[in-house]
Motif scaffolding. Sequence first.
Motif: not given
Length: 286
Positions: A14, A17-18, A21, A25-26, A64, A67, A96, A99, A138
Amino acid sequence: MKRLVLALGLLACASAAQAQMPASWTAPTEPFQIADNLYYVGTEGISVFLITTPQGHILIDGAMPTSAKPIEASIAKLGFKLSDVKVLLNTHAHFDHTGGLAELKADTGAQFAASAGDRQALESGKYIGSEDVEAFDFAPVKVDRVLNDGDTVTLGGATLTAHVTPGHTAGCTTWTFPVTIKGEAHQAVLYCSTSVAANRLASKAKGPQYPGIVADYEKTFQRLRSLNGDVFLAPHAEQFGLVEKRARLAAGGPNPFIDPSALQKTVAASEQAFRQALAKQQKAAK
Protein backbone atom coordinates in the motif's frame (compact mmCIF):
# COMPACT_ATOMS: atom_id res chain seq x y z
CA MET A 1 0.81 -15.21 12.75
CA LYS A 2 -0.46 -15.71 9.18
CA ARG A 3 -2.80 -12.74 9.56
CA LEU A 4 0.07 -10.61 10.88
CA VAL A 5 2.29 -11.54 7.94
CA LEU A 6 -0.56 -10.77 5.54
CA ALA A 7 -1.18 -7.38 7.19
CA LEU A 8 2.50 -6.43 7.00
CA GLY A 9 2.58 -7.43 3.33
CA LEU A 10 -0.49 -5.35 2.60
CA LEU A 11 1.04 -2.30 4.25
CA ALA A 12 4.24 -2.67 2.24
CA CYS A 13 2.28 -2.85 -1.00
CA ALA A 14 0.00 0.00 0.00
CA SER A 15 2.73 2.48 0.88
CA ALA A 16 4.23 2.34 -2.60
CA ALA A 17 1.00 1.97 -4.54
CA GLN A 18 -0.87 4.83 -2.89
CA ALA A 19 1.90 7.42 -2.97
CA GLN A 20 0.74 9.10 -6.17
CA MET A 21 -2.85 7.87 -6.43
CA PRO A 22 -5.98 10.09 -6.30
CA ALA A 23 -7.18 10.57 -2.73
CA SER A 24 -10.67 9.39 -3.72
CA TRP A 25 -9.31 5.89 -4.40
CA THR A 26 -8.84 5.27 -0.68
CA ALA A 27 -11.39 7.71 0.78
CA PRO A 28 -14.26 5.88 2.50
CA THR A 29 -17.83 6.64 1.49
CA GLU A 30 -21.28 5.59 2.68
CA PRO A 31 -22.55 2.32 1.19
CA PHE A 32 -25.90 2.41 -0.58
CA GLN A 33 -28.44 0.29 -2.45
CA ILE A 34 -28.58 0.41 -6.26
CA ALA A 35 -31.14 -2.34 -6.91
CA ASP A 36 -33.11 -4.86 -4.84
CA ASN A 37 -30.08 -7.03 -3.98
CA LEU A 38 -27.24 -4.91 -5.39
CA TYR A 39 -25.21 -2.58 -3.17
CA TYR A 40 -22.21 -0.29 -3.53
CA VAL A 41 -19.61 -0.93 -0.79
CA GLY A 42 -16.50 0.56 -2.41
CA THR A 43 -14.48 3.68 -1.74
CA GLU A 44 -15.27 7.16 -3.01
CA GLY A 45 -13.41 6.52 -6.26
CA ILE A 46 -13.12 2.74 -6.71
CA SER A 47 -16.10 0.43 -7.01
CA VAL A 48 -16.85 -2.69 -5.02
CA PHE A 49 -20.27 -4.32 -5.39
CA LEU A 50 -22.19 -6.63 -3.05
CA ILE A 51 -24.89 -8.94 -4.40
CA THR A 52 -26.99 -10.43 -1.61
CA THR A 53 -28.92 -13.72 -1.65
CA PRO A 54 -30.71 -15.90 0.95
CA GLN A 55 -27.84 -18.42 0.75
CA GLY A 56 -24.99 -15.94 1.11
CA HIS A 57 -23.45 -13.01 -0.73
CA ILE A 58 -21.17 -12.27 -3.66
CA LEU A 59 -18.54 -9.52 -3.48
CA ILE A 60 -16.98 -8.13 -6.65
CA ASP A 61 -13.51 -6.52 -6.45
CA GLY A 62 -11.35 -5.51 -3.49
CA ALA A 63 -10.28 -1.92 -4.28
CA MET A 64 -6.93 -0.72 -2.86
CA PRO A 65 -4.51 -2.60 -0.56
CA THR A 66 -5.85 -0.70 2.48
CA SER A 67 -9.52 -0.97 1.48
CA ALA A 68 -10.49 -4.33 2.98
CA LYS A 69 -11.48 -3.00 6.39
CA PRO A 70 -13.55 -0.07 5.01
CA ILE A 71 -15.30 -2.51 2.65
CA GLU A 72 -16.03 -4.83 5.57
CA ALA A 73 -17.34 -1.88 7.59
CA SER A 74 -19.66 -0.90 4.73
CA ILE A 75 -21.05 -4.44 4.51
CA ALA A 76 -21.76 -4.40 8.24
CA LYS A 77 -23.30 -0.92 8.07
CA LEU A 78 -25.82 -2.22 5.53
CA GLY A 79 -26.84 -4.89 8.02
CA PHE A 80 -25.13 -7.88 6.43
CA LYS A 81 -22.74 -10.34 8.05
CA LEU A 82 -19.19 -10.59 6.73
CA SER A 83 -19.31 -14.34 7.31
CA ASP A 84 -22.18 -14.57 4.81
CA VAL A 85 -19.92 -13.47 1.94
CA LYS A 86 -19.39 -16.81 0.19
CA VAL A 87 -17.96 -15.82 -3.21
CA LEU A 88 -15.35 -13.25 -4.25
CA LEU A 89 -15.07 -12.13 -7.87
CA ASN A 90 -12.81 -9.71 -9.74
CA THR A 91 -13.05 -7.50 -12.81
CA HIS A 92 -9.31 -7.31 -13.46
CA ALA A 93 -5.94 -7.93 -11.84
CA HIS A 94 -4.67 -4.41 -11.12
CA PHE A 95 -3.73 -3.35 -7.60
CA ASP A 96 -6.50 -0.74 -7.37
CA HIS A 97 -9.15 -3.46 -7.79
CA THR A 98 -7.41 -6.47 -6.24
CA GLY A 99 -5.49 -4.84 -3.39
CA GLY A 100 -7.96 -5.84 -0.68
CA LEU A 101 -8.90 -9.28 -2.02
CA ALA A 102 -6.36 -11.33 -0.06
CA GLU A 103 -7.48 -9.81 3.24
CA LEU A 104 -11.16 -10.06 2.32
CA LYS A 105 -10.70 -13.73 1.44
CA ALA A 106 -8.95 -14.41 4.72
CA ASP A 107 -11.60 -12.57 6.75
CA THR A 108 -14.65 -14.08 5.02
CA GLY A 109 -13.43 -17.56 4.09
CA ALA A 110 -15.08 -17.01 0.70
CA GLN A 111 -14.11 -18.88 -2.45
CA PHE A 112 -12.38 -16.71 -5.05
CA ALA A 113 -13.25 -17.18 -8.71
CA ALA A 114 -11.34 -15.36 -11.47
CA SER A 115 -10.43 -15.64 -15.13
CA ALA A 116 -7.70 -17.91 -16.45
CA GLY A 117 -6.06 -14.92 -18.14
CA ASP A 118 -5.61 -13.04 -14.86
CA ARG A 119 -4.70 -15.98 -12.65
CA GLN A 120 -0.93 -15.46 -12.98
CA ALA A 121 -1.21 -11.80 -11.99
CA LEU A 122 -3.55 -12.48 -9.09
CA GLU A 123 -1.48 -15.27 -7.61
CA SER A 124 1.83 -13.42 -8.05
CA GLY A 125 0.60 -9.98 -7.00
CA LYS A 126 2.23 -8.42 -10.06
CA TYR A 127 1.25 -6.24 -13.02
CA ILE A 128 2.08 -8.59 -15.88
CA GLY A 129 4.65 -7.00 -18.18
CA SER A 130 5.67 -4.48 -15.51
CA GLU A 131 6.74 -6.86 -12.77
CA ASP A 132 9.65 -4.56 -11.91
CA VAL A 133 7.35 -1.65 -10.96
CA GLU A 134 6.84 -2.16 -7.24
CA ALA A 135 4.14 0.52 -7.06
CA PHE A 136 1.88 -1.85 -9.03
CA ASP A 137 2.29 -4.74 -6.56
CA PHE A 138 -0.51 -6.09 -4.38
CA ALA A 139 -0.94 -8.99 -1.96
CA PRO A 140 -1.17 -12.26 -3.94
CA VAL A 141 -4.50 -14.07 -3.71
CA LYS A 142 -5.12 -17.73 -4.56
CA VAL A 143 -7.72 -18.44 -7.24
CA ASP A 144 -10.01 -21.27 -6.10
CA ARG A 145 -12.01 -21.52 -9.32
CA VAL A 146 -10.65 -20.63 -12.75
CA LEU A 147 -13.21 -19.08 -15.08
CA ASN A 148 -13.36 -19.10 -18.86
CA ASP A 149 -15.43 -16.95 -21.19
CA GLY A 150 -19.13 -17.66 -20.78
CA ASP A 151 -18.82 -19.42 -17.42
CA THR A 152 -21.41 -18.61 -14.78
CA VAL A 153 -21.26 -18.15 -11.02
CA THR A 154 -24.46 -19.00 -9.15
CA LEU A 155 -25.38 -18.52 -5.50
CA GLY A 156 -28.80 -18.37 -3.85
CA GLY A 157 -30.67 -17.82 -7.10
CA ALA A 158 -28.31 -15.12 -8.40
CA THR A 159 -26.39 -16.00 -11.57
CA LEU A 160 -23.56 -13.91 -13.00
CA THR A 161 -22.03 -14.53 -16.43
CA ALA A 162 -18.34 -13.92 -17.08
CA HIS A 163 -17.50 -12.25 -20.39
CA VAL A 164 -13.72 -12.28 -20.85
CA THR A 165 -12.86 -8.93 -22.48
CA PRO A 166 -9.03 -8.81 -22.52
CA GLY A 167 -6.75 -5.88 -23.28
CA HIS A 168 -6.76 -3.79 -20.14
CA THR A 169 -5.50 -7.02 -18.58
CA ALA A 170 -5.12 -10.44 -20.19
CA GLY A 171 -8.15 -11.76 -18.30
CA CYS A 172 -10.25 -8.63 -17.90
CA THR A 173 -13.78 -9.83 -17.10
CA THR A 174 -17.02 -7.99 -17.76
CA TRP A 175 -19.90 -9.35 -15.69
CA THR A 176 -23.60 -9.43 -16.55
CA PHE A 177 -26.40 -10.38 -14.20
CA PRO A 178 -30.13 -9.73 -13.75
CA VAL A 179 -31.35 -7.25 -11.14
CA THR A 180 -34.77 -6.05 -10.06
CA ILE A 181 -35.61 -2.38 -9.50
CA LYS A 182 -39.07 -1.44 -8.21
CA GLY A 183 -40.46 -4.77 -9.36
CA GLU A 184 -39.05 -4.53 -12.88
CA ALA A 185 -36.39 -6.82 -14.34
CA HIS A 186 -33.18 -5.28 -15.69
CA GLN A 187 -29.81 -6.51 -16.92
CA ALA A 188 -26.78 -5.16 -15.11
CA VAL A 189 -23.43 -5.02 -16.87
CA LEU A 190 -20.25 -4.45 -14.87
CA TYR A 191 -17.81 -3.28 -17.52
CA CYS A 192 -14.25 -4.37 -16.82
CA SER A 193 -12.40 -1.52 -18.58
CA THR A 194 -10.85 -0.91 -21.97
CA SER A 195 -8.55 1.97 -21.09
CA VAL A 196 -4.88 1.78 -22.08
CA ALA A 197 -3.71 3.02 -18.66
CA ALA A 198 -0.05 2.01 -18.16
CA ASN A 199 -0.13 -0.65 -20.87
CA ARG A 200 2.51 -0.77 -23.59
CA LEU A 201 0.81 -1.32 -26.94
CA ALA A 202 3.96 -0.80 -28.98
CA SER A 203 7.45 -0.47 -27.55
CA LYS A 204 10.72 -1.06 -29.36
CA ALA A 205 12.64 -1.46 -26.11
CA LYS A 206 10.35 -3.66 -24.01
CA GLY A 207 7.74 -4.93 -26.44
CA PRO A 208 4.01 -4.99 -25.72
CA GLN A 209 2.64 -5.37 -22.19
CA TYR A 210 1.83 -8.95 -23.06
CA PRO A 211 1.82 -10.82 -26.40
CA GLY A 212 -1.29 -10.13 -28.49
CA ILE A 213 -2.53 -7.19 -26.43
CA VAL A 214 -3.52 -5.03 -29.42
CA ALA A 215 -5.50 -7.88 -31.01
CA ASP A 216 -7.17 -8.46 -27.65
CA TYR A 217 -8.32 -4.84 -27.44
CA GLU A 218 -9.69 -5.06 -30.98
CA LYS A 219 -11.66 -8.24 -30.21
CA THR A 220 -12.94 -6.77 -26.97
CA PHE A 221 -14.31 -3.62 -28.60
CA GLN A 222 -16.16 -5.80 -31.09
CA ARG A 223 -17.46 -8.04 -28.32
CA LEU A 224 -18.66 -5.18 -26.15
CA ARG A 225 -20.51 -3.59 -29.05
CA SER A 226 -22.75 -6.69 -29.11
CA LEU A 227 -23.32 -6.79 -25.35
CA ASN A 228 -26.58 -5.54 -23.87
CA GLY A 229 -27.34 -4.15 -20.44
CA ASP A 230 -29.41 -1.29 -19.10
CA VAL A 231 -27.86 -0.91 -15.62
CA PHE A 232 -24.31 0.19 -16.29
CA LEU A 233 -21.60 -0.28 -13.65
CA ALA A 234 -17.83 0.18 -13.80
CA PRO A 235 -14.68 -0.24 -11.65
CA HIS A 236 -14.00 3.50 -11.22
CA ALA A 237 -16.62 5.97 -9.99
CA GLU A 238 -16.01 8.45 -12.80
CA GLN A 239 -16.49 5.77 -15.44
CA PHE A 240 -20.21 5.54 -14.69
CA GLY A 241 -21.00 8.90 -13.08
CA LEU A 242 -21.36 7.41 -9.61
CA VAL A 243 -21.39 10.67 -7.64
CA GLU A 244 -24.05 12.34 -9.78
CA LYS A 245 -26.22 9.21 -10.04
CA ARG A 246 -26.00 8.58 -6.32
CA ALA A 247 -27.20 12.12 -5.60
CA ARG A 248 -30.08 11.76 -8.06
CA LEU A 249 -31.04 8.40 -6.56
CA ALA A 250 -31.19 9.93 -3.08
CA ALA A 251 -33.38 12.76 -4.39
CA GLY A 252 -36.01 10.30 -5.59
CA GLY A 253 -37.54 9.82 -9.01
CA PRO A 254 -36.42 7.34 -11.68
CA ASN A 255 -33.37 5.24 -10.84
CA PRO A 256 -30.48 6.99 -12.67
CA PHE A 257 -28.45 3.78 -12.85
CA ILE A 258 -30.89 2.56 -15.49
CA ASP A 259 -29.28 3.84 -18.67
CA PRO A 260 -29.43 1.56 -21.75
CA SER A 261 -27.05 3.81 -23.73
CA ALA A 262 -24.26 4.11 -21.15
CA LEU A 263 -22.27 1.00 -22.06
CA GLN A 264 -22.04 1.77 -25.77
CA LYS A 265 -21.19 5.43 -25.17
CA THR A 266 -18.38 4.38 -22.84
CA VAL A 267 -17.05 1.77 -25.26
CA ALA A 268 -17.10 4.18 -28.21
CA ALA A 269 -15.19 6.86 -26.30
CA SER A 270 -12.69 4.31 -25.00
CA GLU A 271 -12.07 2.86 -28.45
CA GLN A 272 -11.30 6.33 -29.80
CA ALA A 273 -8.85 6.92 -26.93
CA PHE A 274 -7.26 3.52 -27.56
CA ARG A 275 -6.65 4.29 -31.24
CA GLN A 276 -5.05 7.61 -30.35
CA ALA A 277 -2.80 5.95 -27.77
CA LEU A 278 -1.87 3.17 -30.20
CA ALA A 279 -0.93 5.64 -32.91
CA LYS A 280 1.14 7.67 -30.45
CA GLN A 281 2.99 4.62 -29.13
CA GLN A 282 3.60 3.23 -32.62
CA LYS A 283 5.04 6.57 -33.71
CA ALA A 284 7.31 6.68 -30.65
CA ALA A 285 8.44 3.10 -31.27
CA LYS A 286 9.70 4.05 -34.73
